[in-house]
Design an enzyme around this catalytic site. Structure first.
Site, PDB file in Angstrom:
ATOM      1  N   LYS A  68       0.839  12.097  11.687  1.00 32.51           N
ATOM      2  CA  LYS A  68       1.893  11.468  12.499  1.00 32.51           C
ATOM      3  C   LYS A  68       3.298  11.715  11.947  1.00 32.51           C
ATOM      4  CE  LYS A  68      -1.092   8.002  14.541  1.00 32.51           C
ATOM      5  NZ  LYS A  68      -1.395   6.600  14.758  1.00 32.51           N
ATOM      6  N   ASP A 105       1.852   3.976  20.018  1.00 33.10           N
ATOM      7  CA  ASP A 105       0.942   3.002  19.389  1.00 33.10           C
ATOM      8  C   ASP A 105       1.407   1.560  19.611  1.00 33.10           C
ATOM      9  OD1 ASP A 105      -0.904   4.796  18.405  1.00 33.10           O
ATOM     10  OD2 ASP A 105       0.060   4.987  16.446  1.00 33.10           O
ATOM     11  N   GLY A 130      -0.380  -4.971   6.101  1.00 32.57           N
ATOM     12  CA  GLY A 130      -0.270  -3.516   5.944  1.00 32.57           C
ATOM     13  C   GLY A 130       1.139  -3.027   6.215  1.00 32.57           C
ATOM     14  N   ALA A 131       1.525  -1.996   5.491  1.00 27.86           N
ATOM     15  CA  ALA A 131       2.885  -1.455   5.654  1.00 27.86           C
ATOM     16  C   ALA A 131       2.837   0.070   5.733  1.00 27.86           C
ATOM     17  CB  ALA A 131       3.764  -1.913   4.487  1.00 27.86           C
ATOM     18  N   GLY A 133       1.668   3.653   8.288  1.00 28.99           N
ATOM     19  CA  GLY A 133       2.158   4.263   9.527  1.00 28.99           C
ATOM     20  C   GLY A 133       1.946   3.390  10.752  1.00 28.99           C
ATOM     21  N   GLY A 257      -9.220  -2.977  17.853  1.00 28.72           N
ATOM     22  CA  GLY A 257      -8.205  -2.074  18.399  1.00 28.72           C
ATOM     23  C   GLY A 257      -8.653  -1.101  19.476  1.00 28.72           C
TER      24      GLY A 257
HETATM   25  P1  NDP Z   1      -1.934   4.188   6.359  1.00 31.31           P
HETATM   26  O1  NDP Z   1      -2.800   4.992   5.446  1.00 31.31           O
HETATM   27  O2  NDP Z   1      -0.599   4.702   6.719  1.00 31.31           O
HETATM   28  O3  NDP Z   1      -1.694   2.729   5.711  1.00 31.31           O
HETATM   29  C1  NDP Z   1      -2.778   2.027   5.169  1.00 31.31           C
HETATM   30  C2  NDP Z   1      -2.348   0.588   4.857  1.00 31.31           C
HETATM   31  O4  NDP Z   1      -3.519  -0.150   4.531  1.00 31.31           O
HETATM   32  C3  NDP Z   1      -1.398   0.451   3.668  1.00 31.31           C
HETATM   33  O5  NDP Z   1      -0.527  -0.608   3.932  1.00 31.31           O
HETATM   34  C4  NDP Z   1      -2.364   0.130   2.507  1.00 31.31           C
HETATM   35  O6  NDP Z   1      -1.759  -0.615   1.473  1.00 31.31           O
HETATM   36  C5  NDP Z   1      -3.360  -0.741   3.230  1.00 31.31           C
HETATM   37  N1  NDP Z   1      -4.693  -0.781   2.596  1.00 31.31           N
HETATM   38  C6  NDP Z   1      -5.571   0.239   2.483  1.00 31.31           C
HETATM   39  N2  NDP Z   1      -6.711  -0.203   1.888  1.00 31.31           N
HETATM   40  C7  NDP Z   1      -6.542  -1.516   1.655  1.00 31.31           C
HETATM   41  C8  NDP Z   1      -7.358  -2.529   1.074  1.00 31.31           C
HETATM   42  N3  NDP Z   1      -8.591  -2.250   0.630  1.00 31.31           N
HETATM   43  N4  NDP Z   1      -6.882  -3.785   1.001  1.00 31.31           N
HETATM   44  C9  NDP Z   1      -5.647  -4.068   1.452  1.00 31.31           C
HETATM   45  N5  NDP Z   1      -4.814  -3.159   1.993  1.00 31.31           N
HETATM   46  C10 NDP Z   1      -5.268  -1.895   2.099  1.00 31.31           C
HETATM   47  O7  NDP Z   1      -2.851   3.910   7.645  1.00 31.31           O
HETATM   48  P2  NDP Z   1      -2.320   3.628   9.125  1.00 31.31           P
HETATM   49  O8  NDP Z   1      -1.217   2.665   9.039  1.00 31.31           O
HETATM   50  O9  NDP Z   1      -2.108   4.911   9.837  1.00 31.31           O
HETATM   51  O10 NDP Z   1      -3.615   2.944   9.807  1.00 31.31           O
HETATM   52  C11 NDP Z   1      -3.948   1.588   9.553  1.00 31.31           C
HETATM   53  C12 NDP Z   1      -5.086   1.159  10.475  1.00 31.31           C
HETATM   54  O11 NDP Z   1      -4.654   1.110  11.826  1.00 31.31           O
HETATM   55  C13 NDP Z   1      -6.301   2.058  10.438  1.00 31.31           C
HETATM   56  O12 NDP Z   1      -7.450   1.242  10.430  1.00 31.31           O
HETATM   57  C14 NDP Z   1      -6.226   2.811  11.746  1.00 31.31           C
HETATM   58  O13 NDP Z   1      -7.502   3.202  12.216  1.00 31.31           O
HETATM   59  C15 NDP Z   1      -5.609   1.766  12.653  1.00 31.31           C
HETATM   60  N6  NDP Z   1      -4.925   2.326  13.839  1.00 31.31           N
HETATM   61  C16 NDP Z   1      -5.444   2.037  15.080  1.00 31.31           C
HETATM   62  C17 NDP Z   1      -4.853   2.541  16.226  1.00 31.31           C
HETATM   63  C18 NDP Z   1      -5.439   2.205  17.562  1.00 31.31           C
HETATM   64  O14 NDP Z   1      -5.058   2.831  18.564  1.00 31.31           O
HETATM   65  N7  NDP Z   1      -6.324   1.227  17.665  1.00 31.31           N
HETATM   66  C19 NDP Z   1      -3.646   3.384  16.160  1.00 31.31           C
HETATM   67  C20 NDP Z   1      -3.149   3.592  14.811  1.00 31.31           C
HETATM   68  C21 NDP Z   1      -3.805   3.094  13.700  1.00 31.31           C
HETATM   69  P3  NDP Z   1      -0.959   0.117   0.268  1.00 31.31           P
HETATM   70  O15 NDP Z   1       0.401   0.437   0.809  1.00 31.31           O
HETATM   71  O16 NDP Z   1      -0.936  -0.892  -0.810  1.00 31.31           O
HETATM   72  O17 NDP Z   1      -1.746   1.348  -0.091  1.00 31.31           O
END
Ligand code: NDP
Length: 292
Positions: A68, A105, A130-131, A133, A257
């Site tokens: 993205k 999104d 979460g912070a 994408g 989602g």
């Molecule tokens: P990113 O990889 O950009 O971000 C992941 C985030 O999750 C970060 O904030 C990370 O924290 C946090 N994280 C990962 N593992 C853990 C954990 N075990 N405990 C706590 N926090 C955790 O992913 P995206 O933002 O792109 O995607 C996030 C979710 O959204 C995914 O599940 C994706 O499938 C879903 N999604 C769904 C869509 C839909 O159409 N339904 C569209 C887009 C996304 P840290 O910064 O500390 O690493």
């Protein structure tokens, strides 16, 4: 020369993507003739593969993990919501040959919450976990709904604080940009999970990727207000760990989602074809195919 307009979703991994199915259902429903495929494309391959796709007559792309941000860089110009989210999930060939980047999104999530589930965002306290994408993509459209307050909580607290500051600082930006919000429309703050103790929210959105590995962010008891709702951006054939947490914490609605996926796809379809498909029958069909 192909007569059918070609679209695709690029991502890695991509094998289980539901996007081809969703777009073919939209095409059938609206009488549009399109071809839509899923291609496994790594970050390294993205730019060259996208260029080849458009050079060979492709009309539009969806981009998912991990592409993205690269798609954001690839687009010649971007919508305001994509500009602010710094992530693009939809690329569209324009009449002048340029490529427009958009992020559907956030509007997909908001449509699913409001139109499909009758969840009110105006005046409510919203927690975004979460912070990454996905969070970036949803904050602007959520702020558009005039919540009372938005808190972003993340495992790496600094990322949440910085993200919140980014949206907060944009808050006093020009009125012509609808996704830039005056502070009065709702405050955005960032914190770590530890800072959530003794706080309550009407809506909790899980935008972490923890669910993908069956994990759950550490959430204190009492976090969800009475009659509050929960929504996991992730989805699967079984309830996610966060959806189960929501059920155990007596959420009025514990959602995942899948609806957002269909709604963001509908918005992309509209950008490409100028026709808005009906999402409800597609969501119902996909829901009927899983046992939740
Ligand atoms: P990113 O990889 O950009 O971000 C992941 C985030 O999750 C970060 O904030 C990370 O924290 C946090 N994280 C990962 N593992 C853990 C954990 N075990 N405990 C706590 N926090 C955790 O992913 P995206 O933002 O792109 O995607 C996030 C979710 O959204 C995914 O599940 C994706 O499938 C879903 N999604 C769904 C869509 C839909 O159409 N339904 C569209 C887009 C996304 P840290 O910064 O500390 O690493």
């Amino acid at each position: 020369m192909t007569l059918i307009d070609r679209y695709a979703v690029f991502g890695h991994p991509i094998k289980h993507s539901k996007s081809p199915r969703i777009h073919h259902l939209f095409a059938e429903q609206t009488g549009q003739s399109i071809e839509y495929s899923a291609q496994d494309v790594s970050a390294e391959q993205f730019s060259a593969t996208a260029k080849k796709f458009f050079t060979e007559g492709g009309k539009g792309l969806n981009c998912t993990v991990p592409l993205k941000e690269l798609a954001w860089n690839y687009a010649d110009h971007k919508t305001e919501r994509a500009q602010l989210s710094k992530a693009v999930n939809t690329l569209a060939l324009q009449a002048d040959g340029s490529i427009l980047g958009d992020n559907t999104d956030g509007i997909g999530l908001v449509s699913d919450l409001i139109a499909n589930h009758a969840i009110t965002l105006a005046g409510t306290r919203i927690l975004i976990l979460g912070a990454g994408g996905a969070s970036r993509g949803i904050i602007g459209p959520i702020l558009d709904q005039f919540p009372q307050a938005v808190v972003i909580a993340n495992r790496t607290a600094d990322k949440a604080v910085n993200l919140a500051a980014e949206f907060h600082s944009k808050a006093s930006a020009p009125a012509h940009a609808p996704y830039l919000h005056p502070i009065g429309k709702g405050s955005v703050t960032g914190c770590g999970f530890d800072d959530l103790k003794n706080r309550q929210f009407d809506l909790i959105l899980n935008a972490t990727s923890a669910s993908l590995s069956g994990q759950l962010p550490p959430l204190p008891a009492g976090l969800l207000a009475e009659n509050g709702n929960c929504y996991d951006l992730a989805y699967g054939n079984e309830p996610t760990a966060f959806v189960r947490w929501a059920q155990e914490n007596h959420a009025a609605k514990s959602l995942d989602g899948l609806g957002m996926l269909v709604e963001q796809a509908a918005e992309a379809f509209f950008i490409w074809r100028g026709v808005r498909p009906e999402t409800r029958p597609v969501i119902e069909l996909l829901n009927s195919e899983r046992q939740l």
